[in-house]
Design a protein around this motif. Structure first.
Motif, PDB file in Angstrom:
ATOM      1  N   ARG A  32      -4.381  37.615 -14.115  1.00  0.00           N
ATOM      2  CA  ARG A  32      -4.599  36.329 -14.713  1.00  0.00           C
ATOM      3  C   ARG A  32      -6.260  35.839 -14.925  1.00  0.00           C
ATOM      4  O   ARG A  32      -7.579  36.654 -13.848  1.00  0.00           O
ATOM      5  CB  ARG A  32      -4.098  35.218 -14.498  1.00  0.00           C
ATOM      6  CG  ARG A  32      -2.524  35.031 -13.910  1.00  0.00           C
ATOM      7  CD  ARG A  32      -1.690  35.017 -15.998  1.00  0.00           C
ATOM      8  NE  ARG A  32      -2.878  33.066 -15.874  1.00  0.00           N
ATOM      9  CZ  ARG A  32      -2.684  32.878 -17.025  1.00  0.00           C
ATOM     10  NH1 ARG A  32      -2.342  33.950 -18.501  1.00  0.00           N
ATOM     11  NH2 ARG A  32      -3.056  31.863 -17.439  1.00  0.00           N
ATOM     12  N   GLU A  33      -6.837  34.668 -15.434  1.00  0.00           N
ATOM     13  CA  GLU A  33      -8.317  34.656 -15.831  1.00  0.00           C
ATOM     14  C   GLU A  33      -8.613  33.228 -14.420  1.00  0.00           C
ATOM     15  O   GLU A  33      -7.467  32.470 -14.168  1.00  0.00           O
ATOM     16  CB  GLU A  33      -8.419  33.621 -17.037  1.00  0.00           C
ATOM     17  CG  GLU A  33     -10.349  33.573 -17.186  1.00  0.00           C
ATOM     18  CD  GLU A  33     -11.014  34.979 -17.783  1.00  0.00           C
ATOM     19  OE1 GLU A  33     -11.470  34.900 -16.912  1.00  0.00           O
ATOM     20  OE2 GLU A  33     -10.249  35.302 -18.572  1.00  0.00           O
ATOM     21  N   THR A  39      -5.280  36.628 -22.024  1.00  0.00           N
ATOM     22  CA  THR A  39      -5.059  37.913 -20.425  1.00  0.00           C
ATOM     23  C   THR A  39      -3.669  38.109 -20.489  1.00  0.00           C
ATOM     24  O   THR A  39      -3.068  38.173 -21.347  1.00  0.00           O
ATOM     25  CB  THR A  39      -5.024  36.228 -19.560  1.00  0.00           C
ATOM     26  OG1 THR A  39      -3.743  35.510 -19.065  1.00  0.00           O
ATOM     27  CG2 THR A  39      -6.200  35.665 -19.230  1.00  0.00           C
ATOM     28  N   GLU A  45      -7.541  25.357 -19.300  1.00  0.00           N
ATOM     29  CA  GLU A  45      -6.920  26.520 -19.686  1.00  0.00           C
ATOM     30  C   GLU A  45      -5.728  24.867 -20.893  1.00  0.00           C
ATOM     31  O   GLU A  45      -4.677  24.108 -20.389  1.00  0.00           O
ATOM     32  CB  GLU A  45      -6.614  26.966 -18.981  1.00  0.00           C
ATOM     33  CG  GLU A  45      -5.712  27.854 -19.936  1.00  0.00           C
ATOM     34  CD  GLU A  45      -4.845  29.059 -19.319  1.00  0.00           C
ATOM     35  OE1 GLU A  45      -4.308  29.727 -19.608  1.00  0.00           O
ATOM     36  OE2 GLU A  45      -4.923  29.217 -17.751  1.00  0.00           O
ATOM     37  N   GLN A  84      -1.128  36.524 -23.382  1.00  0.00           N
ATOM     38  CA  GLN A  84      -1.112  35.382 -23.151  1.00  0.00           C
ATOM     39  C   GLN A  84      -2.389  34.979 -23.904  1.00  0.00           C
ATOM     40  O   GLN A  84      -3.385  35.180 -23.511  1.00  0.00           O
ATOM     41  CB  GLN A  84      -1.309  34.178 -21.529  1.00  0.00           C
ATOM     42  CG  GLN A  84      -1.432  32.616 -21.867  1.00  0.00           C
ATOM     43  CD  GLN A  84      -0.071  32.413 -22.220  1.00  0.00           C
ATOM     44  OE1 GLN A  84       0.726  32.461 -22.402  1.00  0.00           O
ATOM     45  NE2 GLN A  84      -0.634  31.779 -23.977  1.00  0.00           N
ATOM     46  N   ARG A 106      -2.569  26.574 -23.522  1.00  0.00           N
ATOM     47  CA  ARG A 106      -1.782  27.811 -23.388  1.00  0.00           C
ATOM     48  C   ARG A 106      -1.872  27.781 -25.249  1.00  0.00           C
ATOM     49  O   ARG A 106      -0.696  26.406 -25.381  1.00  0.00           O
ATOM     50  CB  ARG A 106      -0.978  28.221 -22.707  1.00  0.00           C
ATOM     51  CG  ARG A 106      -0.755  28.812 -20.883  1.00  0.00           C
ATOM     52  CD  ARG A 106       0.042  29.266 -20.299  1.00  0.00           C
ATOM     53  NE  ARG A 106      -0.506  29.968 -19.138  1.00  0.00           N
ATOM     54  CZ  ARG A 106       0.617  30.487 -18.725  1.00  0.00           C
ATOM     55  NH1 ARG A 106       1.235  31.034 -18.879  1.00  0.00           N
ATOM     56  NH2 ARG A 106       0.234  31.366 -17.246  1.00  0.00           N
TER      57      ARG A 106
END
Length: 301
Positions: free
Chosen positions: A154-155, A149, A163, A269, A165
């Motif tokens: 943002r998703e 993203t 999620e 990201q 990261r």
């Protein structure tokens, strides 16, 4: 519904020929055997044994169950062995869906570590760009999705998706080696307003247009392609410049191009997405741990 313990006891009675002999073989008391057989007869709804003198004889229903009992027990044993292999990570299958540059960098290194420690765990590789790759996860077509993203883009994921990261991926400007700005250590996007551009995948292109709009200009996009090698080849021939993620440049670099960092820095990201319930699956959790470790090493380089 049969109780597997009752089937095991029933098989022992049939094999041994009596309740008392089965009790000795299993280490039970005879009343315990009797109670289990009564419970089994209640569950099937008919007697399984009749007593003829001092001997036990199977009824027709008992004979039918006896023909299947050994197969049932063998199937249960096989199932138990398979479950043990999965929970102890001697086997298992994990489907990983990733975007191309992650498939060429993070995934192979993670799978190498996995193969060394747990050779029985198999990974099936699928390729997909976000957001479609997230949708595939929700539809149950994969177990782990690697996606990226951008700031401001943002998703939005369902509540059942977790999620993790992994890393931030630095964006780089690619230009032909003879480009006037190639002499600089870093370039500003505002310095490239008059350039022709080669744009990548839809999500990267959307972010690129957004960043240009923030600076007040609309880029002249001459070509668009999802193929990273094609992007670099077009740049190498002087047909434009491109903005490309660092993961791509770590495994693919055309000799006629030069990469320069953006100033100020621009990043995307990179994250792993898993259905919350799948975090409890040992093989899935293991692959996720390997991906975390690989990403941490790349960040630390």
């Amino acid at each position: 519904m049969f109780d597997s313990r009752h089937i095991k006891t029933f098989h022992a009675v049939v094999t041994a020929g009596s309740y008392s002999a089965a009790a000795r073989a299993l280490g039970y008391t005879q009343p315990a055997i009797t109670q289990q057989m009564k419970a089994l007869e209640r569950s099937v709804g008919t007697p399984l044994f009749i007593r003829v003198g001092r001997r036990m004889r199977l009824t027709e229903a008992g004979e039918a169950l006896a023909r299947h009992a050994e197969t049932i027990l063998e199937s249960l044993t096989t199932a138990q062995q398979q479950m043990s292999s999965l929970t102890r990570l001697r086997s298992g299958r994990v489907r990983v869906c990733a975007f191309p540059s992650a498939s060429a960098t993070l995934v192979p290194e993670a799978l190498a570590g996995l193969a060394a420690a747990h050779p029985g765990v198999r990974v099936e590789l699928l390729e997909g760009e976000p957001p479609d790759s997230i949708h595939r996860l929700v539809r149950g077509e994969c177990d782990i999705t690697l996606a990226f993203t951008y700031p401001g883009l943002r998703e939005q994921v369902p509540d059942e998706v977790v999620e993790t990261r992994l890393m931030e991926d630095q964006l780089t400007i690619l230009m032909p080696t003879g480009h006037p700005l190639a002499r600089r250590r870093a370039v500003q996007l505002a310095d490239l307003t008059e350039e022709r551009w080669i744009a990548g995948c839809l999500r990267c292109r959307t972010n690129f247009l957004h960043e240009c709009a923030e600076l007040g200009f609309a880029p002249d996009i001459a070509f668009t392609t999802d193929d990273n090698l094609v992007v670099q080849s077009l740049v190498a021939e002087g047909l434009g410049v491109a903005m490309m993620p660092g993961l791509v440049l770590s495994f693919l670099r055309h000799e006629k191009i030069t990469g320069r960092a953006l100033d100020p820095a621009s990043r995307r990201q990179v994250s792993a997405y898993v259905l919350r319930e799948h975090l409890r699956v040992p093989a899935t959790a293991l692959v996720l741990d390997e991906l975390r470790a690989v990403a941490a090493r790349r960040v630390g380089c």
